[in-house]
Design a protein around this motif. Structure first.
Motif, PDB file in Angstrom:
ATOM      1  N   GLY A 133       0.851  -1.190   0.000  1.00  0.00           N
ATOM      2  CA  GLY A 133       0.000   0.000   0.000  1.00  0.00           C
ATOM      3  C   GLY A 133       0.878   1.229   0.000  1.00  0.00           C
ATOM      4  O   GLY A 133       1.742   1.385   0.863  1.00  0.00           O
ATOM      5  N   GLU A 134       0.679   2.102  -0.964  1.00  0.00           N
ATOM      6  CA  GLU A 134       1.591   3.240  -1.139  1.00  0.00           C
ATOM      7  C   GLU A 134       1.457   4.281  -0.031  1.00  0.00           C
ATOM      8  O   GLU A 134       2.449   4.822   0.446  1.00  0.00           O
ATOM      9  N   ASN A 135       0.239   4.549   0.386  1.00  0.00           N
ATOM     10  CA  ASN A 135       0.026   5.653   1.326  1.00  0.00           C
ATOM     11  C   ASN A 135      -0.408   5.181   2.713  1.00  0.00           C
ATOM     12  O   ASN A 135      -0.832   5.987   3.534  1.00  0.00           O
ATOM     13  N   GLY A 136      -0.339   3.879   2.971  1.00  0.00           N
ATOM     14  CA  GLY A 136      -0.805   3.362   4.243  1.00  0.00           C
ATOM     15  C   GLY A 136       0.328   2.916   5.141  1.00  0.00           C
ATOM     16  O   GLY A 136       1.510   3.048   4.811  1.00  0.00           O
ATOM     17  N   ARG A 137      -0.029   2.354   6.306  1.00  0.00           N
ATOM     18  CA  ARG A 137       0.956   1.856   7.258  1.00  0.00           C
ATOM     19  C   ARG A 137       0.308   0.823   8.160  1.00  0.00           C
ATOM     20  O   ARG A 137      -0.927   0.697   8.214  1.00  0.00           O
ATOM     21  N   TYR A 138       1.151   0.087   8.880  1.00  0.00           N
ATOM     22  CA  TYR A 138       0.642  -0.920   9.812  1.00  0.00           C
ATOM     23  C   TYR A 138       0.026  -0.200  11.005  1.00  0.00           C
ATOM     24  O   TYR A 138       0.712   0.445  11.795  1.00  0.00           O
ATOM     25  N   LEU A 139      -1.300  -0.289  11.123  1.00  0.00           N
ATOM     26  CA  LEU A 139      -2.023   0.409  12.180  1.00  0.00           C
ATOM     27  C   LEU A 139      -3.283  -0.379  12.497  1.00  0.00           C
ATOM     28  O   LEU A 139      -4.082  -0.692  11.607  1.00  0.00           O
ATOM     29  N   LEU A 140      -3.472  -0.707  13.773  1.00  0.00           N
ATOM     30  CA  LEU A 140      -4.636  -1.471  14.199  1.00  0.00           C
ATOM     31  C   LEU A 140      -5.565  -0.674  15.107  1.00  0.00           C
ATOM     32  O   LEU A 140      -6.776  -0.918  15.121  1.00  0.00           O
ATOM     33  N   ARG A 141      -5.010   0.266  15.858  1.00  0.00           N
ATOM     34  CA  ARG A 141      -5.842   1.088  16.736  1.00  0.00           C
ATOM     35  C   ARG A 141      -5.131   2.397  17.016  1.00  0.00           C
ATOM     36  O   ARG A 141      -3.935   2.415  17.283  1.00  0.00           O
ATOM     37  N   ALA A 142      -5.904   3.489  16.943  1.00  0.00           N
ATOM     38  CA  ALA A 142      -5.391   4.825  17.275  1.00  0.00           C
ATOM     39  C   ALA A 142      -6.507   5.592  17.959  1.00  0.00           C
ATOM     40  O   ALA A 142      -7.527   5.915  17.330  1.00  0.00           O
ATOM     41  N   GLY A 143      -6.336   5.873  19.258  1.00  0.00           N
ATOM     42  CA  GLY A 143      -7.392   6.534  20.009  1.00  0.00           C
ATOM     43  C   GLY A 143      -8.607   5.627  20.119  1.00  0.00           C
ATOM     44  O   GLY A 143      -8.531   4.492  20.583  1.00  0.00           O
ATOM     45  N   ASN A 144      -9.742   6.126  19.649  1.00  0.00           N
ATOM     46  CA  ASN A 144     -10.979   5.350  19.688  1.00  0.00           C
ATOM     47  C   ASN A 144     -11.309   4.706  18.346  1.00  0.00           C
ATOM     48  O   ASN A 144     -12.400   4.154  18.175  1.00  0.00           O
ATOM     49  N   VAL A 145     -10.386   4.793  17.409  1.00  0.00           N
ATOM     50  CA  VAL A 145     -10.622   4.271  16.059  1.00  0.00           C
ATOM     51  C   VAL A 145      -9.888   2.946  15.900  1.00  0.00           C
ATOM     52  O   VAL A 145      -8.684   2.854  16.173  1.00  0.00           O
ATOM     53  N   ASP A 146     -10.619   1.925  15.436  1.00  0.00           N
ATOM     54  CA  ASP A 146     -10.016   0.634  15.137  1.00  0.00           C
ATOM     55  C   ASP A 146      -9.857   0.478  13.630  1.00  0.00           C
ATOM     56  O   ASP A 146     -10.725   0.904  12.857  1.00  0.00           O
ATOM     57  N   TYR A 147      -8.760  -0.168  13.232  1.00  0.00           N
ATOM     58  CA  TYR A 147      -8.457  -0.338  11.817  1.00  0.00           C
ATOM     59  C   TYR A 147      -8.436  -1.825  11.463  1.00  0.00           C
ATOM     60  O   TYR A 147      -8.204  -2.681  12.327  1.00  0.00           O
ATOM     61  N   GLY A 148      -8.655  -2.127  10.194  1.00  0.00           N
ATOM     62  CA  GLY A 148      -8.638  -3.500   9.720  1.00  0.00           C
ATOM     63  C   GLY A 148      -7.758  -3.658   8.500  1.00  0.00           C
ATOM     64  O   GLY A 148      -7.905  -2.918   7.523  1.00  0.00           O
ATOM     65  N   ILE A 149      -6.807  -4.599   8.564  1.00  0.00           N
ATOM     66  CA  ILE A 149      -5.896  -4.855   7.448  1.00  0.00           C
ATOM     67  C   ILE A 149      -6.317  -6.148   6.772  1.00  0.00           C
ATOM     68  O   ILE A 149      -6.195  -7.226   7.359  1.00  0.00           O
ATOM     69  N   PRO A 150      -6.810  -6.094   5.532  1.00  0.00           N
ATOM     70  CA  PRO A 150      -7.266  -7.307   4.857  1.00  0.00           C
ATOM     71  C   PRO A 150      -6.131  -8.012   4.124  1.00  0.00           C
ATOM     72  O   PRO A 150      -5.082  -7.410   3.836  1.00  0.00           O
ATOM     73  N   GLY A 151      -6.354  -9.305   3.812  1.00  0.00           N
ATOM     74  CA  GLY A 151      -5.459  -9.996   2.901  1.00  0.00           C
ATOM     75  C   GLY A 151      -5.639  -9.428   1.504  1.00  0.00           C
ATOM     76  O   GLY A 151      -6.679  -8.833   1.180  1.00  0.00           O
ATOM     77  N   ILE A 152      -4.637  -9.639   0.646  1.00  0.00           N
ATOM     78  CA  ILE A 152      -4.678  -9.020  -0.677  1.00  0.00           C
ATOM     79  C   ILE A 152      -5.847  -9.554  -1.515  1.00  0.00           C
ATOM     80  O   ILE A 152      -6.434  -8.813  -2.312  1.00  0.00           O
ATOM     81  N   GLY A 153      -6.198 -10.808  -1.336  1.00  0.00           N
ATOM     82  CA  GLY A 153      -7.341 -11.359  -2.060  1.00  0.00           C
ATOM     83  C   GLY A 153      -8.647 -10.750  -1.597  1.00  0.00           C
ATOM     84  O   GLY A 153      -9.535 -10.451  -2.402  1.00  0.00           O
ATOM     85  N   LEU A 154      -8.787 -10.573  -0.285  1.00  0.00           N
ATOM     86  CA  LEU A 154      -9.984  -9.944   0.267  1.00  0.00           C
ATOM     87  C   LEU A 154     -10.076  -8.488  -0.177  1.00  0.00           C
ATOM     88  O   LEU A 154     -11.171  -7.995  -0.501  1.00  0.00           O
ATOM     89  N   ALA A 155      -8.934  -7.789  -0.199  1.00  0.00           N
ATOM     90  CA  ALA A 155      -8.928  -6.402  -0.672  1.00  0.00           C
ATOM     91  C   ALA A 155      -9.341  -6.328  -2.136  1.00  0.00           C
ATOM     92  O   ALA A 155     -10.071  -5.428  -2.547  1.00  0.00           O
ATOM     93  N   GLY A 156      -8.873  -7.302  -2.946  1.00  0.00           N
ATOM     94  CA  GLY A 156      -9.266  -7.339  -4.344  1.00  0.00           C
ATOM     95  C   GLY A 156     -10.752  -7.594  -4.510  1.00  0.00           C
ATOM     96  O   GLY A 156     -11.399  -7.037  -5.410  1.00  0.00           O
ATOM     97  N   MET A 157     -11.325  -8.411  -3.624  1.00  0.00           N
ATOM     98  CA  MET A 157     -12.758  -8.685  -3.682  1.00  0.00           C
ATOM     99  C   MET A 157     -13.561  -7.418  -3.343  1.00  0.00           C
ATOM    100  O   MET A 157     -14.622  -7.170  -3.922  1.00  0.00           O
ATOM    101  N   MET A 158     -13.024  -6.606  -2.426  1.00  0.00           N
ATOM    102  CA  MET A 158     -13.701  -5.359  -2.080  1.00  0.00           C
ATOM    103  C   MET A 158     -13.444  -4.271  -3.113  1.00  0.00           C
ATOM    104  O   MET A 158     -14.111  -3.246  -3.117  1.00  0.00           O
ATOM    105  N   GLY A 159     -12.447  -4.490  -3.964  1.00  0.00           N
ATOM    106  CA  GLY A 159     -12.182  -3.547  -5.047  1.00  0.00           C
ATOM    107  C   GLY A 159     -11.077  -2.555  -4.767  1.00  0.00           C
ATOM    108  O   GLY A 159     -10.620  -1.858  -5.673  1.00  0.00           O
TER     109      GLY A 159
END
Length: 404
Positions: A133-159
Motif C-alpha cells: 500500500g503506497e500511502n498506508g501503514r501498519y495500524l490497528l488502533r489509534a485513540g478510539n478508532v479501530d483499523y482492519g488490514i485485509p489480505g490481498i485477495g480480500l482487498a481485491g474482492m472489495m475492489g
C-alpha cells in the motif's frame, strides 16, 4: 582383494574385450542409474515445494502457537499461559483471538476470519514485511478508532485497499437469529482502512483473513479478556526443540504447543503423503530395473559355465561360486546407485541455478516460475539404502536359487 570380487569385476567390466556380458552389464548399470536419478530428483522437488510452503508461512505465522486442547477460548490471565510467556527462550509473546465474521461492503456480504491481535503481533511475526500500500501503514488502533488490514485477495474482492470504513457483523452469543429483524441478532462494529493489505501468497490467508486490534475483536465477539491462542517468538540462538519441549511440560494436558509445521498440519501431512506415494511408485520402477541385474547375472552364469567348472576343479566350492555372482550383482547395484545419486544431484543443481524446467508458459502464472528443488541429506541416504537394499535382495534371491 577377495578372489570372488576380483573375478566378478573381470567378468563384468573387462577392458581387454567388449563382450556381450560387459554390454549387458553396462545396460543394467544404466537402468539402475536412471531410476535412481529419477527417485532422487522427485524427492528433491517435493522437498523444494515443502521448503517453499514453509517460507511463505513464516511471515504470518509465529514460531510457536499455543492453543487450548478443549474449547475455543481461554482467559488471557490463565496462570499457565503467564508461565509459558515467561519461559526461558521466549523473546516475545502476542495474544490473539480469531473467529468467523461477516463483512458488509457495497451491499455485498462475505464471510471472513476476523483476527484480533495485540501490540506485539508485528514483533512476533514478519507481518510488516508483507504489507502493500503506497500511502498506508501498519495500524490497528489509534485513540478510539479501530483499523482492519485485509489480505490481498480480500482487498481485491472489495475492489480497493483503501476501502474507507467497513461494517463487521458477528452473531450474538446464545441467541437465535430473529427472522423478523435479523439485525437485532448481530453485534456490529466498524473498522477504518489503514491503506495497506498483506500478501502471504496463500489463499487461506489472503482471501479471508482480516487483522484488527485485540480489543475490538474481543468486544465484537463478546469475549472480554479471552483469547484463542498465544503466539510466541523465540530468542535468537536458542534450541527451538528444547524450548518447545519445555512449553509442552508447562502446558500439560491443558494446552497444545504447535510449531510452524504443525500449525499447517493438514497441508504438511498432504505433502508428506504425496511424497511417500511418489517414493513407493518409483521404488516399484526400481524393482523392475533390478530385473535387468538378475537377467545380467543369469546371462553371465550361462556364458561362464566352463569357467565355473574350471574353478570347481581347482577347489572352488559353492560358497565361492555364489560369492562371484553376488559380488557382480552388488557391484552393478552399487555403481548404478552412486552414479544415479550423482546424476540426480547434478540435475538438481542445474535446476536450482538455471531453472531449466518451468512451472508455466509465462512468468507470474504461479508463485514461482520454476520447479523448486532442495536436496536433503536424509533423502540422499534414503535413496542409496533403497537402491542397495532392493538390488542386494534381488541378487541374493537369484544367486541362491541357482547355487543351492
Amino acid at each position: 582383494m577377495r578372489v570372488s570380487l576380483f573375478i566378478a569385476r573381470r567378468y563384468l567390466f573387462s577392458l581387454r574385450s567388449l563382450g556381450i556380458s560387459t554390454v549387458v552389464s553396462l545396460i543394467a548399470v544404466l537402468g539402475v542409474t536412471v531410476t535412481t536419478a529419477a527417485l532422487f530428483c522427485t524427492l528433491s522437488v517435493f522437498n523444494g515445494f515443502g521448503d517453499l510452503v514453509k517460507s511463505l508461512y513464516t511471515a504470518f505465522d509465529s514460531e510457536i502457537k499455543i492453543t487450548p486442547k478443549t474449547g475455543k477460548y481461554v482467559s488471557a490471565a490463565d496462570p499457565t499461559l503467564q508461565k509459558m510467556k515467561s519461559a526461558e527462550g521466549v523473546a516475545v509473546a502476542s495474544e490473539s483471538i480469531e473467529d468467523a465474521a461477516l463483512i458488509l461492503f457495497t451491499g455485498r456480504p462475505a464471510v471472513i476470519t476476523l483476527k484480533g491481535v495485540d501490540g506485539n503481533f508485528d514483533r512476533c511475526t514478519g507481518i510488516r514485511n508483507i504489507l502493500y500500500g503506497e500511502n498506508g501503514r501498519y495500524l490497528l488502533r489509534a485513540g478510539n478508532v479501530d483499523y482492519g488490514i485485509p489480505g490481498i485477495g480480500l482487498a481485491g474482492m472489495m475492489g480497493t485497499v483503501d476501502y474507507g470504513t467497513l461494517e463487521i457483523c458477528v452473531p450474538r452469543r446464545g441467541e437465535q437469529v430473529n427472522l423478523a429483524n435479523p439485525a437485532e441478532s448481530f453485534n456490529v462494529g466498524t473498522l477504518a482502512s489503514p491503506g495497506v493489505c498483506f500478501d502471504v501468497n496463500q489463499k487461506k490467508y489472503d482471501d479471508s483473513y482480516l487483522l484488527t486490534s485485540l480489543e475490538f475483536a474481543q468486544e465484537l465477539l463478546e469475549q472480554p479478556g479471552n483469547i484463542t491462542q498465544l503466539e510466541l517468538k523465540l530468542a535468537d540462538g536458542v534450541d527451538a526443540a528444547a524450548v518447545k519441549r519445555k512449553l509442552k511440560e508447562i502446558g500439560g494436558e491443558k494446552f497444545e504447543v504447535l510449531d510452524r509445521l504443525e500449525q499447517q498440519g493438514e497441508m504438511y501431512r498432504m505433502m508428506q503423503i504425496e511424497k511417500l506415494m511418489a517414493y513407493i511408485f518409483l521404488s516399484l520402477i526400481l524393482v523392475i530395473a533390478t530385473f535387468n541385474v538378475v537377467s545380467t547375472l543369469s546371462l553371465l552364469m550361462v556364458q561362464k559355465r566352463e569357467d565355473l567348472q574350471t574353478i570347481a576343479c581347482l577347489g572352488g566350492d559353492g560358497k565361492m561360486l555364489r560369492g562371484i555372482f553376488l559380488s557382480a550383482g552388488r557391484m552393478i547395484c552399487l555403481i548404478g546407485g552412486l552414479l544415479g545419486t550423482g546424476l540426480g544431484a547434478l540435475l538438481c543443481y542445474i535446476q536450482q541455478e538455471y531453472g531449466i524446467i518451468r512451472l508455466g508458459q509465462s512468468s507470474g502464472t504461479f508463485i514461482i516460475d520454476y520447479y523448486p528443488v532442495s536436496v536433503h541429506p536424509a533423502d540422499v541416504i534414503l535413496v542409496l539404502l533403497t537402491v542397495t537394499g532392493l538390488g542386494f535382495l534381488s541378487v541374493r534371491i537369484a544367486v541362491h536359487r541357482r547355487f543351492r
